[in-house]
Motif scaffolding. Structure first.
Motif, PDB file in Angstrom:
ATOM      1  N   ILE A  13      30.818 -21.246  30.892  1.00  0.00           N
ATOM      2  CA  ILE A  13      32.184 -20.726  30.925  1.00  0.00           C
ATOM      3  C   ILE A  13      32.810 -21.168  32.236  1.00  0.00           C
ATOM      4  O   ILE A  13      32.323 -20.835  33.320  1.00  0.00           O
ATOM      5  CB  ILE A  13      32.205 -19.190  30.823  1.00  0.00           C
ATOM      6  N   VAL A  14      33.875 -21.949  32.121  1.00  0.00           N
ATOM      7  CA  VAL A  14      34.591 -22.476  33.271  1.00  0.00           C
ATOM      8  C   VAL A  14      35.764 -21.546  33.585  1.00  0.00           C
ATOM      9  O   VAL A  14      36.423 -21.038  32.683  1.00  0.00           O
ATOM     10  CB  VAL A  14      35.105 -23.897  32.976  1.00  0.00           C
ATOM     11  N   ASN A  15      36.017 -21.354  34.864  1.00  0.00           N
ATOM     12  CA  ASN A  15      37.118 -20.475  35.270  1.00  0.00           C
ATOM     13  C   ASN A  15      37.997 -21.149  36.316  1.00  0.00           C
ATOM     14  O   ASN A  15      37.502 -21.808  37.234  1.00  0.00           O
ATOM     15  CB  ASN A  15      36.572 -19.163  35.841  1.00  0.00           C
ATOM     16  N   GLY A  16      39.306 -20.951  36.154  1.00  0.00           N
ATOM     17  CA  GLY A  16      40.280 -21.373  37.149  1.00  0.00           C
ATOM     18  C   GLY A  16      41.493 -20.473  37.053  1.00  0.00           C
ATOM     19  O   GLY A  16      41.617 -19.682  36.117  1.00  0.00           O
ATOM     20  N   ARG A  17      42.408 -20.608  38.000  1.00  0.00           N
ATOM     21  CA  ARG A  17      43.572 -19.725  38.008  1.00  0.00           C
ATOM     22  C   ARG A  17      44.590 -20.092  36.931  1.00  0.00           C
ATOM     23  O   ARG A  17      45.288 -19.223  36.422  1.00  0.00           O
ATOM     24  CB  ARG A  17      44.249 -19.759  39.378  1.00  0.00           C
ATOM     25  N   SER A  18      44.690 -21.360  36.570  1.00  0.00           N
ATOM     26  CA  SER A  18      45.700 -21.784  35.607  1.00  0.00           C
ATOM     27  C   SER A  18      45.053 -22.387  34.372  1.00  0.00           C
ATOM     28  O   SER A  18      43.950 -22.955  34.443  1.00  0.00           O
ATOM     29  CB  SER A  18      46.645 -22.808  36.240  1.00  0.00           C
ATOM     30  N   GLN A  19      45.762 -22.279  33.242  1.00  0.00           N
ATOM     31  CA  GLN A  19      45.253 -22.873  32.010  1.00  0.00           C
ATOM     32  C   GLN A  19      45.169 -24.385  32.131  1.00  0.00           C
ATOM     33  O   GLN A  19      44.246 -25.016  31.598  1.00  0.00           O
ATOM     34  CB  GLN A  19      46.160 -22.486  30.833  1.00  0.00           C
ATOM     35  N   ASP A  59      43.185 -14.960  37.473  1.00  0.00           N
ATOM     36  CA  ASP A  59      42.995 -14.750  38.905  1.00  0.00           C
ATOM     37  C   ASP A  59      41.955 -13.658  39.118  1.00  0.00           C
ATOM     38  O   ASP A  59      42.229 -12.471  38.933  1.00  0.00           O
ATOM     39  CB  ASP A  59      44.320 -14.360  39.549  1.00  0.00           C
ATOM     40  N   LEU A  60      40.756 -14.051  39.528  1.00  0.00           N
ATOM     41  CA  LEU A  60      39.664 -13.093  39.697  1.00  0.00           C
ATOM     42  C   LEU A  60      39.749 -12.341  41.018  1.00  0.00           C
ATOM     43  O   LEU A  60      38.886 -11.508  41.300  1.00  0.00           O
ATOM     44  CB  LEU A  60      38.323 -13.816  39.568  1.00  0.00           C
ATOM     45  N   ALA A  61      40.775 -12.601  41.803  1.00  0.00           N
ATOM     46  CA  ALA A  61      40.998 -11.806  43.017  1.00  0.00           C
ATOM     47  C   ALA A  61      41.551 -10.437  42.678  1.00  0.00           C
ATOM     48  O   ALA A  61      41.654  -9.577  43.560  1.00  0.00           O
ATOM     49  CB  ALA A  61      41.947 -12.524  43.960  1.00  0.00           C
ATOM     50  N   THR A  62      41.901 -10.216  41.418  1.00  0.00           N
ATOM     51  CA  THR A  62      42.443  -8.932  40.989  1.00  0.00           C
ATOM     52  C   THR A  62      41.485  -8.235  40.031  1.00  0.00           C
ATOM     53  O   THR A  62      40.751  -8.885  39.279  1.00  0.00           O
ATOM     54  CB  THR A  62      43.794  -9.123  40.268  1.00  0.00           C
ATOM     55  N   ALA A  63      41.520  -6.921  40.043  1.00  0.00           N
ATOM     56  CA  ALA A  63      40.693  -6.152  39.107  1.00  0.00           C
ATOM     57  C   ALA A  63      41.102  -6.453  37.670  1.00  0.00           C
ATOM     58  O   ALA A  63      40.248  -6.534  36.768  1.00  0.00           O
ATOM     59  CB  ALA A  63      40.831  -4.659  39.396  1.00  0.00           C
ATOM     60  N   ALA A  64      42.395  -6.650  37.439  1.00  0.00           N
ATOM     61  CA  ALA A  64      42.877  -6.940  36.087  1.00  0.00           C
ATOM     62  C   ALA A  64      42.343  -8.275  35.595  1.00  0.00           C
ATOM     63  O   ALA A  64      41.933  -8.410  34.428  1.00  0.00           O
ATOM     64  CB  ALA A  64      44.402  -6.940  36.061  1.00  0.00           C
ATOM     65  N   SER A  67      47.503  -8.413  55.379  1.00  0.00           N
ATOM     66  CA  SER A  67      47.533  -8.898  53.996  1.00  0.00           C
ATOM     67  C   SER A  67      46.589 -10.083  53.793  1.00  0.00           C
ATOM     68  O   SER A  67      46.015 -10.251  52.708  1.00  0.00           O
ATOM     69  CB  SER A  67      48.952  -9.293  53.608  1.00  0.00           C
ATOM     70  N   GLU A  68      46.407 -10.911  54.826  1.00  0.00           N
ATOM     71  CA  GLU A  68      45.494 -12.051  54.695  1.00  0.00           C
ATOM     72  C   GLU A  68      44.038 -11.593  54.684  1.00  0.00           C
ATOM     73  O   GLU A  68      43.219 -12.121  53.936  1.00  0.00           O
ATOM     74  CB  GLU A  68      45.713 -13.055  55.824  1.00  0.00           C
ATOM     75  N   TRP A  69      43.712 -10.615  55.518  1.00  0.00           N
ATOM     76  CA  TRP A  69      42.357 -10.055  55.470  1.00  0.00           C
ATOM     77  C   TRP A  69      42.078  -9.505  54.074  1.00  0.00           C
ATOM     78  O   TRP A  69      41.008  -9.722  53.508  1.00  0.00           O
ATOM     79  CB  TRP A  69      42.210  -8.930  56.502  1.00  0.00           C
ATOM     80  N   GLU A  70      43.047  -8.804  53.505  1.00  0.00           N
ATOM     81  CA  GLU A  70      42.871  -8.212  52.183  1.00  0.00           C
ATOM     82  C   GLU A  70      42.750  -9.296  51.110  1.00  0.00           C
ATOM     83  O   GLU A  70      41.927  -9.193  50.195  1.00  0.00           O
ATOM     84  CB  GLU A  70      44.046  -7.284  51.868  1.00  0.00           C
ATOM     85  N   ARG A  71      43.563 -10.334  51.212  1.00  0.00           N
ATOM     86  CA  ARG A  71      43.528 -11.413  50.215  1.00  0.00           C
ATOM     87  C   ARG A  71      42.176 -12.122  50.229  1.00  0.00           C
ATOM     88  O   ARG A  71      41.600 -12.391  49.166  1.00  0.00           O
ATOM     89  CB  ARG A  71      44.654 -12.418  50.498  1.00  0.00           C
ATOM     90  N   PHE A  72      41.662 -12.398  51.401  1.00  0.00           N
ATOM     91  CA  PHE A  72      40.357 -13.058  51.492  1.00  0.00           C
ATOM     92  C   PHE A  72      39.247 -12.141  50.978  1.00  0.00           C
ATOM     93  O   PHE A  72      38.330 -12.595  50.283  1.00  0.00           O
ATOM     94  CB  PHE A  72      40.078 -13.489  52.940  1.00  0.00           C
ATOM     95  N   PHE A  73      39.326 -10.867  51.311  1.00  0.00           N
ATOM     96  CA  PHE A  73      38.290  -9.924  50.873  1.00  0.00           C
ATOM     97  C   PHE A  73      38.287  -9.775  49.353  1.00  0.00           C
ATOM     98  O   PHE A  73      37.230  -9.794  48.711  1.00  0.00           O
ATOM     99  CB  PHE A  73      38.503  -8.572  51.550  1.00  0.00           C
ATOM    100  N   ASN A  77      37.098 -13.432  47.853  1.00  0.00           N
ATOM    101  CA  ASN A  77      35.752 -13.911  48.159  1.00  0.00           C
ATOM    102  C   ASN A  77      34.658 -12.880  47.922  1.00  0.00           C
ATOM    103  O   ASN A  77      33.521 -13.258  47.642  1.00  0.00           O
ATOM    104  CB  ASN A  77      35.695 -14.385  49.614  1.00  0.00           C
ATOM    105  N   VAL A  78      34.998 -11.612  48.047  1.00  0.00           N
ATOM    106  CA  VAL A  78      33.960 -10.568  47.947  1.00  0.00           C
ATOM    107  C   VAL A  78      34.102  -9.731  46.681  1.00  0.00           C
ATOM    108  O   VAL A  78      33.184  -9.653  45.866  1.00  0.00           O
ATOM    109  CB  VAL A  78      33.980  -9.650  49.193  1.00  0.00           C
ATOM    110  N   MET A  79      35.261  -9.120  46.490  1.00  0.00           N
ATOM    111  CA  MET A  79      35.404  -8.167  45.395  1.00  0.00           C
ATOM    112  C   MET A  79      35.349  -8.819  44.019  1.00  0.00           C
ATOM    113  O   MET A  79      34.923  -8.185  43.048  1.00  0.00           O
ATOM    114  CB  MET A  79      36.693  -7.364  45.550  1.00  0.00           C
ATOM    115  N   SER A  80      35.733 -10.078  43.900  1.00  0.00           N
ATOM    116  CA  SER A  80      35.578 -10.753  42.606  1.00  0.00           C
ATOM    117  C   SER A  80      34.116 -10.745  42.187  1.00  0.00           C
ATOM    118  O   SER A  80      33.782 -10.402  41.040  1.00  0.00           O
ATOM    119  CB  SER A  80      36.100 -12.190  42.686  1.00  0.00           C
ATOM    120  N   GLY A  81      33.229 -11.096  43.092  1.00  0.00           N
ATOM    121  CA  GLY A  81      31.802 -11.105  42.784  1.00  0.00           C
ATOM    122  C   GLY A  81      31.227  -9.720  42.578  1.00  0.00           C
ATOM    123  O   GLY A  81      30.363  -9.514  41.720  1.00  0.00           O
ATOM    124  N   VAL A  82      31.699  -8.770  43.358  1.00  0.00           N
ATOM    125  CA  VAL A  82      31.245  -7.385  43.194  1.00  0.00           C
ATOM    126  C   VAL A  82      31.592  -6.879  41.795  1.00  0.00           C
ATOM    127  O   VAL A  82      30.754  -6.298  41.088  1.00  0.00           O
ATOM    128  CB  VAL A  82      31.874  -6.477  44.272  1.00  0.00           C
TER     129      VAL A  82
END
Length: 262
Positions: free
Chosen positions: A35-41, A64-69, A102-108, A111-116
Motif C-alpha cells: 500500500i503506497v501513500n502520499g498526500r495527493s492522488q 495527509d497522515l499528519a492529521t488524525a482524520a 506551529s512549526e514544532w507542532e507540525r513536525f511532531f 513525524n511522530v503522531m502519524s506513526g503512533v
C-alpha cells in the motif's frame, strides 16, 4: 538468504518518492502486496504507475497522515496490515530562535503522531495473528541533534522512544518493533536541496553529495551519501521472517556517522 513476503500486506507511509518509494519497490520485488501513500492522488497514481508489478500487488491511499482524520481514513480503507513502515516525515533547516510553536507542532504531528496513530491501530491485529512488523524510520539526527534542525532531531529521538517502548509493550506477541536510522541519503529531497551546487560547480550529484557529507558529517566512514536502495534493504530485512529475533533495536544505516560503539 531468500526474503519472501508472499501473502503479506505491507503499508509504507510517505512512499511516493525517496526512501519510501525505494522501500515499496523492494517489498513488491519480494512478493508483498504494498500500500503506497502520499498526500495527493496525483503523487500516489504516479508511484503506482512506476512500481508496476502484477495486478493486485500494489494499491494506494492519498491522504495527509499528519492529521488524525487522515490516519482514520487510511485505517478504514485498509483495516489490517502485516508490516507497517512509518516512513512519512518532513525536514527543513530553520534556526531554533526563528521557530514558531506551529512549526514544532507540525513536525511532531507529521513525524511522530502519524506513526503512533497507525501503530496503535494495526498492532492489535498483528498481535492477534501472532506475527507482525512495525518499523519507524528515524534518523542519525536522533542521536546527533543538528543545531540547524533541532525541531527535526527532536522528532527523530521521539521515534526511538516510541519504538523501543512499543517493542516492550508487545513482548512475546510475535510482533517486532524497530527503528531504522538513515544517515545522509541521496533521496529526492536531498537531491533537490543540492541542485544549486550541482549547477554552480558542474559536478555530478553524487560528487556534490559526497562533498556535503564531508563538510556537514565529517565523522562519516562511508564518505558518501547512501542510496535510497541501501536504506530500503535494511528496512526490508528487519521486516522479514529472518529478522524475527530483532526487536526494540535502533538500526543505523548512517555510513558510520554516529561515533558510537553500539
Amino acid at each position: 538468504m531468500h526474503i519472501d513476503f508472499a501473502g503479506r500486506t505491507v503499508l509504507v507511509t510517505g512512499s511516493t518518492a525517496g526512501i519510501g518509494f525505494a522501500t515499496a519497490r523492494a517489498f513488491v520485488a519480494a512478493g508483498a502486496h504494498v500500500i503506497v501513500n502520499g498526500r495527493s492522488q496525483k503523487s500516489v497514481d504516479g508511484a503506482l504507475e512506476r512500481l508496476g508489478g502484477p495486478q493486485g500487488t500494489v494499491s494506494g491511499f492519498a491522504g495527509d497522515l499528519a492529521t488524525a482524520a487522515g490516519c482514520a481514513q487510511l485505517i478504514a480503507a485498509y483495516p489490517d496490515v502485516d508490516v507497517l513502515v512509518n516512513n512519512v516525515g518532513i525536514f527543513g533547516l530553520q534556526d531554533f530562535f526563528d521557530l514558531p510553536d506551529s512549526e514544532w507542532e507540525r513536525f511532531f504531528q507529521t513525524n511522530v503522531m502519524s506513526g503512533v496513530r497507525l501503530a496503535k491501530a494495526y498492532a492489535p491485529g498483528m498481535s492477534t495473528r501472532g506475527w507482525g512488523r512495525i518499523v519507524f524510520i528515524s534518523s542519525e539526527s536522533a542521536l546527533n541533534i543538528p543545531a540547524d534542525m533541532i525541531h527535526y532531531g527532536f522528532t527523530k529521538t521521539a521515534q526511538l522512544a516510541v519504538s523501543r517502548g512499543l517493542a516492550k509493550r508487545l513482548a512475546g506477541t510475535g510482533v517486532t518493533v524497530n527503528a531504522v536510522l538513515p544517515g545522509p541519503t541521496l533521496s529526492d529531497g536531498v537531491a533537490d536541496m543540492l541542485q544549486a551546487d550541482v549547477q554552480r560547480t558542474g559536478d555530478s550529484l553524487e560528487k556534490v553529495a559526497a562533498d556535503f557529507v564531508a563538510q556537514h558529517r565529517g565523522s562519516s566512514i562511508l564518505r558518501r551519501a547512501a542510496t535510497v536502495v541501501e536504506v530500503a534493504n535494511m528496512i526490508v530485512y528487519v521486516s522479514s521472517e529472518q529478522a524475527s529475533a530483532t526487536t526494540g533495536a535502533a538500526l543505523r544505516v548512517d555510513g558510520g556517522v554516529v561515533d558510537y560503539l553500539v
